[in-house]
Design a protein around this motif. Structure first.
Motif, PDB file in Angstrom:
ATOM      1  N   TYR A   1      80.123  40.454  21.272  1.00 11.18           N
ATOM      2  CA  TYR A   1      80.802  39.428  20.483  1.00 11.18           C
ATOM      3  C   TYR A   1      82.103  39.967  19.899  1.00 11.18           C
ATOM      4  CZ  TYR A   1      81.912  36.581  16.416  1.00 11.18           C
ATOM      5  OH  TYR A   1      82.575  35.831  15.471  1.00 11.18           O
ATOM      6  N   PHE A   2      82.046  41.159  19.290  1.00  8.26           N
ATOM      7  CA  PHE A   2      83.247  41.728  18.686  1.00  8.26           C
ATOM      8  C   PHE A   2      84.227  42.228  19.746  1.00  8.26           C
ATOM      9  CE2 PHE A   2      80.483  41.981  14.905  1.00  8.26           C
ATOM     10  CZ  PHE A   2      81.309  41.299  14.032  1.00  8.26           C
ATOM     11  N   THR A   3      83.726  42.629  20.897  1.00 10.11           N
ATOM     12  CA  THR A   3      84.621  43.001  21.987  1.00 10.11           C
ATOM     13  C   THR A   3      85.479  41.812  22.383  1.00 10.11           C
ATOM     14  OG1 THR A   3      83.067  44.648  22.842  1.00 10.11           O
ATOM     15  CG2 THR A   3      84.743  43.840  24.365  1.00 10.11           C
ATOM     16  N   SER A   4      84.847  40.644  22.487  1.00 13.74           N
ATOM     17  CA  SER A   4      85.580  39.421  22.825  1.00 13.74           C
ATOM     18  C   SER A   4      86.568  39.052  21.724  1.00 13.74           C
ATOM     19  CB  SER A   4      84.591  38.273  23.058  1.00 13.74           C
ATOM     20  OG  SER A   4      85.274  37.072  23.347  1.00 13.74           O
ATOM     21  N   ALA A   5      86.112  39.116  20.471  1.00 21.02           N
ATOM     22  CA  ALA A   5      86.976  38.763  19.343  1.00 21.02           C
ATOM     23  C   ALA A   5      88.183  39.690  19.253  1.00 21.02           C
ATOM     24  CB  ALA A   5      86.176  38.798  18.042  1.00 21.02           C
TER      25      ALA A   5
ATOM     26  N   ALA B   1      70.712  38.741  10.929  1.00 24.85           N
ATOM     27  CA  ALA B   1      71.177  40.089  11.276  1.00 24.85           C
ATOM     28  C   ALA B   1      70.763  41.036  10.147  1.00 24.85           C
ATOM     29  CB  ALA B   1      72.683  40.076  11.487  1.00 24.85           C
ATOM     30  N   ALA B   2      71.729  41.701   9.522  1.00 28.29           N
ATOM     31  CA  ALA B   2      71.402  42.608   8.419  1.00 28.29           C
ATOM     32  C   ALA B   2      71.173  41.815   7.133  1.00 28.29           C
ATOM     33  CB  ALA B   2      72.524  43.613   8.210  1.00 28.29           C
ATOM     34  N   GLN B   3      70.344  42.334   6.274  1.00 25.72           N
ATOM     35  CA  GLN B   3      70.002  41.650   5.021  1.00 25.72           C
ATOM     36  C   GLN B   3      71.211  41.517   4.100  1.00 25.72           C
ATOM     37  OE1 GLN B   3      66.374  43.208   3.510  1.00 25.72           O
ATOM     38  NE2 GLN B   3      66.066  41.585   2.022  1.00 25.72           N
ATOM     39  N   THR B   4      72.232  42.390   4.291  1.00 22.80           N
ATOM     40  CA  THR B   4      73.422  42.360   3.433  1.00 22.80           C
ATOM     41  C   THR B   4      74.595  41.620   4.061  1.00 22.80           C
ATOM     42  OG1 THR B   4      74.170  44.489   4.339  1.00 22.80           O
ATOM     43  CG2 THR B   4      72.822  44.551   2.337  1.00 22.80           C
ATOM     44  N   ALA B   5      74.448  41.121   5.304  1.00 17.65           N
ATOM     45  CA  ALA B   5      75.581  40.505   6.011  1.00 17.65           C
ATOM     46  C   ALA B   5      76.091  39.269   5.261  1.00 17.65           C
ATOM     47  CB  ALA B   5      75.178  40.138   7.431  1.00 17.65           C
ATOM     48  N   THR B   6      77.353  39.319   4.862  1.00 11.60           N
ATOM     49  CA  THR B   6      77.935  38.252   4.048  1.00 11.60           C
ATOM     50  C   THR B   6      77.854  36.893   4.726  1.00 11.60           C
ATOM     51  OG1 THR B   6      79.571  39.924   3.425  1.00 11.60           O
ATOM     52  CG2 THR B   6      79.956  37.685   2.660  1.00 11.60           C
ATOM     53  N   ASN B   7      78.309  36.834   5.984  1.00  7.58           N
ATOM     54  CA  ASN B   7      78.345  35.535   6.658  1.00  7.58           C
ATOM     55  C   ASN B   7      76.945  34.974   6.865  1.00  7.58           C
ATOM     56  OD1 ASN B   7      77.733  37.529   8.556  1.00  7.58           O
ATOM     57  ND2 ASN B   7      79.096  36.737  10.128  1.00  7.58           N
ATOM     58  N   GLN B   8      76.007  35.825   7.291  1.00  7.27           N
ATOM     59  CA  GLN B   8      74.639  35.373   7.524  1.00  7.27           C
ATOM     60  C   GLN B   8      74.030  34.779   6.251  1.00  7.27           C
ATOM     61  OE1 GLN B   8      72.762  36.131  10.681  1.00  7.27           O
ATOM     62  NE2 GLN B   8      74.868  36.327  11.369  1.00  7.27           N
TER      63      GLN B   8
ATOM     64  N   ILE C   1      65.781  29.586  14.133  1.00  5.70           N
ATOM     65  CA  ILE C   1      67.246  29.586  14.065  1.00  5.70           C
ATOM     66  C   ILE C   1      67.700  31.036  13.973  1.00  5.70           C
ATOM     67  CG2 ILE C   1      69.296  28.913  12.762  1.00  5.70           C
ATOM     68  CD1 ILE C   1      67.690  26.594  11.596  1.00  5.70           C
ATOM     69  N   SER C   2      68.570  31.452  14.881  1.00  5.96           N
ATOM     70  CA  SER C   2      69.113  32.808  14.819  1.00  5.96           C
ATOM     71  C   SER C   2      70.636  32.732  14.762  1.00  5.96           C
ATOM     72  CB  SER C   2      68.665  33.636  16.029  1.00  5.96           C
ATOM     73  OG  SER C   2      69.048  34.990  15.860  1.00  5.96           O
ATOM     74  N   PRO C   3      71.229  32.887  13.577  1.00  2.52           N
ATOM     75  CA  PRO C   3      72.676  32.750  13.413  1.00  2.52           C
ATOM     76  C   PRO C   3      73.442  34.022  13.766  1.00  2.52           C
ATOM     77  CG  PRO C   3      71.658  33.124  11.285  1.00  2.52           C
ATOM     78  CD  PRO C   3      70.540  33.096  12.290  1.00  2.52           C
ATOM     79  N   THR C   4      73.006  34.702  14.809  1.00  2.00           N
ATOM     80  CA  THR C   4      73.621  35.946  15.247  1.00  2.00           C
ATOM     81  C   THR C   4      73.512  36.056  16.763  1.00  2.00           C
ATOM     82  OG1 THR C   4      73.161  38.345  15.406  1.00  2.00           O
ATOM     83  CG2 THR C   4      71.476  36.981  14.408  1.00  2.00           C
ATOM     84  N   THR C   5      74.588  36.399  17.429  1.00  2.00           N
ATOM     85  CA  THR C   5      74.597  36.420  18.894  1.00  2.00           C
ATOM     86  C   THR C   5      73.607  37.429  19.471  1.00  2.00           C
ATOM     87  OG1 THR C   5      76.457  37.980  18.903  1.00  2.00           O
ATOM     88  CG2 THR C   5      76.987  35.635  19.020  1.00  2.00           C
ATOM     89  N   VAL C   6      73.443  38.545  18.796  1.00  2.00           N
ATOM     90  CA  VAL C   6      72.472  39.541  19.265  1.00  2.00           C
ATOM     91  C   VAL C   6      71.050  39.016  19.084  1.00  2.00           C
ATOM     92  CG1 VAL C   6      71.548  41.871  18.918  1.00  2.00           C
ATOM     93  CG2 VAL C   6      74.012  41.478  18.803  1.00  2.00           C
ATOM     94  N   GLY C   7      70.791  38.421  17.922  1.00  2.00           N
ATOM     95  CA  GLY C   7      69.457  37.922  17.611  1.00  2.00           C
ATOM     96  C   GLY C   7      69.005  36.789  18.513  1.00  2.00           C
ATOM     97  N   ILE C   8      69.883  35.813  18.739  1.00  2.00           N
ATOM     98  CA  ILE C   8      69.469  34.657  19.543  1.00  2.00           C
ATOM     99  C   ILE C   8      69.209  35.059  20.988  1.00  2.00           C
ATOM    100  CG2 ILE C   8      71.796  33.868  20.165  1.00  2.00           C
ATOM    101  CD1 ILE C   8      70.791  30.992  19.804  1.00  2.00           C
TER     102      ILE C   8
ATOM    103  N   LEU D   1      64.447  27.212  20.110  1.00  2.00           N
ATOM    104  CA  LEU D   1      65.339  28.255  19.609  1.00  2.00           C
ATOM    105  C   LEU D   1      66.766  27.722  19.592  1.00  2.00           C
ATOM    106  CD1 LEU D   1      66.032  31.235  18.834  1.00  2.00           C
ATOM    107  CD2 LEU D   1      66.215  31.684  21.307  1.00  2.00           C
ATOM    108  N   SER D   2      67.426  27.887  18.451  1.00  2.00           N
ATOM    109  CA  SER D   2      68.831  27.524  18.342  1.00  2.00           C
ATOM    110  C   SER D   2      69.532  28.540  17.440  1.00  2.00           C
ATOM    111  CB  SER D   2      68.975  26.099  17.789  1.00  2.00           C
ATOM    112  OG  SER D   2      70.302  25.649  17.959  1.00  2.00           O
ATOM    113  N   GLY D   3      70.802  28.308  17.178  1.00  2.00           N
ATOM    114  CA  GLY D   3      71.563  29.245  16.354  1.00  2.00           C
ATOM    115  C   GLY D   3      72.937  29.464  16.940  1.00  2.00           C
ATOM    116  N   LEU D   4      73.440  30.688  16.811  1.00  6.25           N
ATOM    117  CA  LEU D   4      74.788  31.022  17.264  1.00  6.25           C
ATOM    118  C   LEU D   4      74.722  32.025  18.410  1.00  6.25           C
ATOM    119  CD1 LEU D   4      76.519  31.482  13.783  1.00  6.25           C
ATOM    120  CD2 LEU D   4      76.329  29.395  15.151  1.00  6.25           C
ATOM    121  N   GLY D   5      75.248  31.651  19.566  1.00  2.88           N
ATOM    122  CA  GLY D   5      75.237  32.539  20.722  1.00  2.88           C
ATOM    123  C   GLY D   5      76.455  32.317  21.592  1.00  2.88           C
TER     124      GLY D   5
END
Length: 359
Positions: A69-73, A188-195, A247-254, A272-276
């Protein structure tokens, strides 16, 4: 001019360690005229007609450098920077939870005297002291994908409205399960701001009476690690045998959750839905594991972060609410409250349209 900046940089680097030891996150620095309490850090007056500077160096610091995801971004940022006559560089940790590593890379970019940095923060406060040091040395700071505290950067390029992203993910899954049953969130991580921001809006959306028969039973964390996310999915289904959706709001998770479901007795039964990304999820949509999911174009997100960094470095904007700037073919953008710039609405991907996308 260069001698003065070098002297300032040397002083700042010398005191960084002392500040880190003696201050809490986002503390330990003196509020200057370049910082505004309760909003994005700003410096001086902007001139929207100022000429774009050439030869700028913009450093990208994603949460995790080996994440597709970050490689693409980041490649989206690299492409536009090179087209504009600027320089691009990328640094970052290999783990999505290495916050201390991110702090170290912020300091590295500061020492290298980049003109601007684009950062996806693993933690909302942990990078603040280092980012404030960067800004005090004249470096423009743009966060993208995941924000830090507003006073610790000049602007935040958001994937879309955080509220839109949180609420639409619930809406998408609820429709698939017929607005009835137990659901879980695989974050994703418990501290991830966006999540955490999106999850907050998910919980708000679930308060609507139309979801009275939908019950959120657990928020699990896979730390943006494929194996951990796979195991967390397995654990959720073992712990909640009546689970109807995830719901998995993370590309790795979904992707990891889809991988588990596709090879299990739950395929087609647990939604299953979310961000992928379309490339990650295409086969799971086509084999019936996933009905629909959503995302924005990460390359466009990286591009907008680059254009924002260049506009800040050129003095066309300062990060103040209400300022507008032109982002090339992407059009014009207006800076919102706390220096937030929204990329646009998320796109829903399903069997009908997924082959139209390649990222």
């Amino acid at each position: 001019m260069l001698t003065t900046r070098t002297r300032r940089l040397t002083i700042a680097v010398t005191v960084t360690a002392a500040l880190a030891l003696g201050a809490t996150a986002c503390g330990g620095t003196t509020k200057s005229d370049a910082q505004k309490e309760g909003g994005a850090a700003t410096a001086g007056k902007a001139d929207p007609n100022a000429a774009m500077k050439r030869g700028l160096t913009v450093g990208y610091l994603p949460k995790q450098v080996n994440n597709p995801y970050f490689t693409s971004a980041d490649n989206g940022g690299k492409k536009v920077l090179e087209e504009l006559g600027e320089k691009y560089k990328e640094v970052g940790p290999s783990s999505g939870t290495d916050t201390s590593g991110q702090v170290s890379y912020v300091n590295t970019l500061t020492q290298q005297q980049v003109n601007a940095m684009a950062v996806s923060a693993q933690d909302p406060g942990a990078l603040c002291t280092a980012l404030k040091q960067a800004m005090q040395n004249g470096i423009k700071v743009v966060t993208y994908d995941s924000d830090t505290k507003p006073e610790c950067r000049n602007a935040f390029v958001s994937q879309a409205s955080a509220e839109d992203l949180g609420r639409t993910q619930v809406q998408l899954l609820a429709k698939q399960i017929g607005y009835k049953g137990e659901i879980a969130i695989l974050s994703a991580a418990q501290t991830a701001t966006n999540q955490n921001t999106w999850i907050g809006y998910m919980k708000e959306e679930l308060k609507d009476p139309k979801y009275k028969d939908v019950k959120l039973v657990k928020v699990a964390y896979g730390n943006d690690d494929a194996q951990q996310s796979f195991q967390q999915t397995q654990g959720l289904l073992q712990e909640y045998p009546n689970l109807k959706g995830i719901i998995s709001p993370t590309t790795v998770g979904i992707k990891a959750a889809a991988q588990y479901l596709s090879g299990s007795k739950y395929k087609g039964k647990v939604k299953l839905s979310g961000l992928g990304t379309p490339n990650d999820m295409r086969k799971y949509v086509k084999n019936g594991t996933v009905d629909a999911f959503e995302l924005w174009d990460p390359a466009k997100l990286g591009e907008l972060a680059a254009r924002t960094a260049v506009a800040l470095s050129s003095g066309q904007i300062s990060g103040k609410e209400g300022e507008t700037f032109k982002a090339g073919a992407m059009g014009s953008y207006t800076i919102g409250k706390d220096g937030v710039i929204n990329l646009g609405k998320p796109t829903v991907f399903n069997a009908r349209n997924i082959d139209q996308f390649n990222f």
